[in-house]
Design a protein around this motif. Structure first.
Motif, mmCIF file in Angstrom:
data_model
loop_
_atom_site.group_PDB
_atom_site.id
_atom_site.type_symbol
_atom_site.label_atom_id
_atom_site.label_comp_id
_atom_site.label_asym_id
_atom_site.label_seq_id
_atom_site.Cartn_x
_atom_site.Cartn_y
_atom_site.Cartn_z
ATOM 1 N N TYR A 1 45.352 44.218 47.632
ATOM 2 C CA TYR A 1 44.376 44.378 48.719
ATOM 3 C C TYR A 1 44.627 43.334 49.808
ATOM 4 O O TYR A 1 44.523 43.619 51.002
ATOM 5 C CB TYR A 1 42.942 44.253 48.179
ATOM 6 C CG TYR A 1 42.467 45.472 47.398
ATOM 7 C CD1 TYR A 1 42.216 46.686 48.041
ATOM 8 C CD2 TYR A 1 42.269 45.412 46.021
ATOM 9 C CE1 TYR A 1 41.784 47.796 47.340
ATOM 10 C CE2 TYR A 1 41.837 46.528 45.302
ATOM 11 C CZ TYR A 1 41.591 47.714 45.963
ATOM 12 O OH TYR A 1 41.183 48.805 45.265
ATOM 13 N N SER B 1 43.950 42.503 43.357
ATOM 14 C CA SER B 1 43.426 41.600 44.385
ATOM 15 C C SER B 1 44.522 41.191 45.370
ATOM 16 O O SER B 1 44.312 41.161 46.585
ATOM 17 C CB SER B 1 42.816 40.364 43.724
ATOM 18 O OG SER B 1 43.773 39.790 42.840
ATOM 19 N N ALA C 1 37.763 45.542 41.376
ATOM 20 C CA ALA C 1 37.858 44.892 42.686
ATOM 21 C C ALA C 1 36.721 45.329 43.613
ATOM 22 O O ALA C 1 36.733 45.013 44.803
ATOM 23 C CB ALA C 1 39.206 45.218 43.330
#
Lengths: 181, 311
Positions: free
Chosen positions: A25, A22, A125
């Motif tokens: 990203y 996470s 994700a």
């Protein structure tokens, strides 16, 4: 150059990313291409010494976080931020058939297959479909080059291609997009 | 040699392929003997490419010898030892020598073989090699874009291991290879038919079985030693506990027979799975067992039936 070649040829070992998917990203959003970065990339390429410093910074950061091997054509955004170049076979298109039932690499059974890691991270994700992209062969001239500069310069656009919908059988050549410098 | 694999896949019948491992020396008769044992009983025979990352006669030379012996060869080619220049060169060479089928795969890592000190190449991966072959054949160009005046026409095959993690990705990974150009796939050993059927069902859902013939890998476990080897040393082989118990449950001298029975039963179960087009027999060194397995499983190819004066 000899150092870079040694890096290329050395046996890779699956690397466990040091930050959660996470966060990776989110960091990518910070690096997303924009006019300022595109200007910076072009500026760096005109100034070899700055380019080297910048590339060293990229190398140090990505080596620590992702085991980066500086292939110069970063696949991390579509592999759950687990680097496929740390696979001992440098597979760009998913895991080989030798993964143990417990998810271990066939070459070093003490390590988790980097593609199993990639799948877990991407899927959790909501990015599992990224692994369906067809990854084109790497351009071996790009080793040790900055993948951030290559990305901002738009050279990564042809690295991978989807095969669903209008183009069920895409061409392996991406045209000018992967022609490099 | 008749129509070989392409004709068999174009027909409706259940196809049978087997494997010929080239010798570790320059003896051409070793291949001729193995091919003779298979002739009439299989639609094609794979010729392995330095299997297990151990040096053998090249798969190209082996394929030519298999063809001379009257069996349609499937030339295996791996990314382990060749860069994209050598891979394309060998693919073109195979076409020029009349090899009609190629099976393209990544290959075992050198550290698992007899030259662990060798440089692993892996310039392309298995998916990219399939993609390259399709480009040579259908687009008539090299990876460089240079045109081929005479195009190859081989059938393009690949491999997949339905049992290796991540399980959820395995059907999609084959879909990717089919998009790259694979027309048939041979799988890793199937011992767990239920798990395999689940994988094939996902392939059907994705529409993969319509575009790619699924050929299931099968073979008898001949001894407890082989069982230990398959479960311990061969990457990616999954032997379910039930089969292991079955083989350990019989006296040592009956393990081979029980393993053969299990193999025949597996084949008969595979025939019933929609989307499975055939079996790939792996009998390492026991080529004389192929006719027996084929006969007992009741999947005899047309050629063998003709030889026996039937049909």
């Amino acid at each position: 150059m000899a150092v870079e070649q040694a890096r290329d040829q050395g046996a890779g070992r699956p690397f466990r990313p040091q930050i959660p998917a996470s966060l990776a990203y989110a960091l990518h959003a910070v690096l997303a291409s924009n006019p300022a970065y595109r200007w910076l990339a072009a500026f760096l390429e005109r100034h070899p010494r700055l380019y080297r410093w910048f590339t060293t910074g990229e190398r140090v950061t990505k080596e620590r976080l992702f085991g980066c091997r500086m292939c110069g054509q970063c696949a991390l955004p579509v592999t759950g931020y687990a680097c496929p170049m740390t696979c001992p076979k440098q597979l760009r298109n998913g895991p080989c058939g030798g993964v143990s039932p417990d998810g271990a690499c066939e070459v070093d059974r003490t390590l988790r297959c980097v593609w199993v890691t990639a799948w877990d991270r991407a899927e959790s994700a909501g990015h599992g479909a990224d692994l369906d992209l067809l990854q084109r062969p790497v351009d071996n001239r790009q080793w040790s080059r900055s993948s951030w500069v290559n990305y901002w310069q738009g050279r990564d656009e042809g690295l991978a291609v989807a095969f669903t919908g209008a183009d069920p059988r895409p061409a392996i050549a991406a045209g000018s997009a992967r022609a490099g410098r | 040699m008749s129509g070989g694999l392409r004709a068999a896949l174009a027909s409706d019948r259940f196809v049978v392929t087997a494997e010929i491992g080239p010798p570790r020396d320059a003896d051409p008769d070793a291949i001729a003997r193995k091919a003779a044992a298979l002739r009439g009983w299989v639609d094609a025979a794979n010729v392995t490419d330095n299997q297990g990352a151990s040096v053998r006669m090249s798969s190209l030379a082996g394929s030519v010898l298999v063809q001379r012996a009257g069996v349609d060869p499937v030339m295996q080619l791996t990314c382990r030892d060749r860069n994209r220049i050598a891979l394309q060169s060998d693919l073109i060479g195979a076409a020029a020598l009349g090899i009609r089928n190629v099976l393209l795969l990544t290959g075992d890592h050198p550290t698992l073989g007899d030259h662990p000190d060798a440089k692993p190449v892996f310039d392309l991966d298995g998916v990219q090699l399939v993609w390259t072959a399709r480009t040579l054949r259908d687009d008539g160009t090299l990876l460089s874009g240079k045109p081929l005046a005479t195009r190859p026409s081989w059938l393009i095959g690949t491999v997949e291991n339905p049992f290796a993690p991540p399980a959820a990705l395995r059907a999609r990974r084959l879909a990717k290879k089919v998009a790259a150009g694979a027309e048939f796939v041979q799988t890793q050993y199937v011992f767990d038919v239920a798990a395999f059927a689940g994988w094939v069902a996902r392939l059907r859902e994705e529409g993969v079985t319509e575009r790619c013939a699924v050929i299931a890998g099968v073979g008898p476990i001949r001894s407890l030693r082989m069982l230990a080897f398959l479960t311990g040393s061969v990457p990616g082989v999954h032997v379910p506990a039930e089969l292991e118990r079955r083989l350990r449950g019989v006296p040592e001298h009956r393990v081979a027979e029980e393993g053969l029975n299990a193999c025949v039963e597996t084949i008969q179960a595979l025939v019933e799975i929609p989307g499975v087009r055939g079996v790939h027999l792996m009998v390492f060194g026991h080529d004389d067992e192929v006719p027996d397995i084929v006969r007992r499983a009741g999947i005899r190819p047309a050629v063998a039936a003709l030889q026996e004066g039937r049909q």
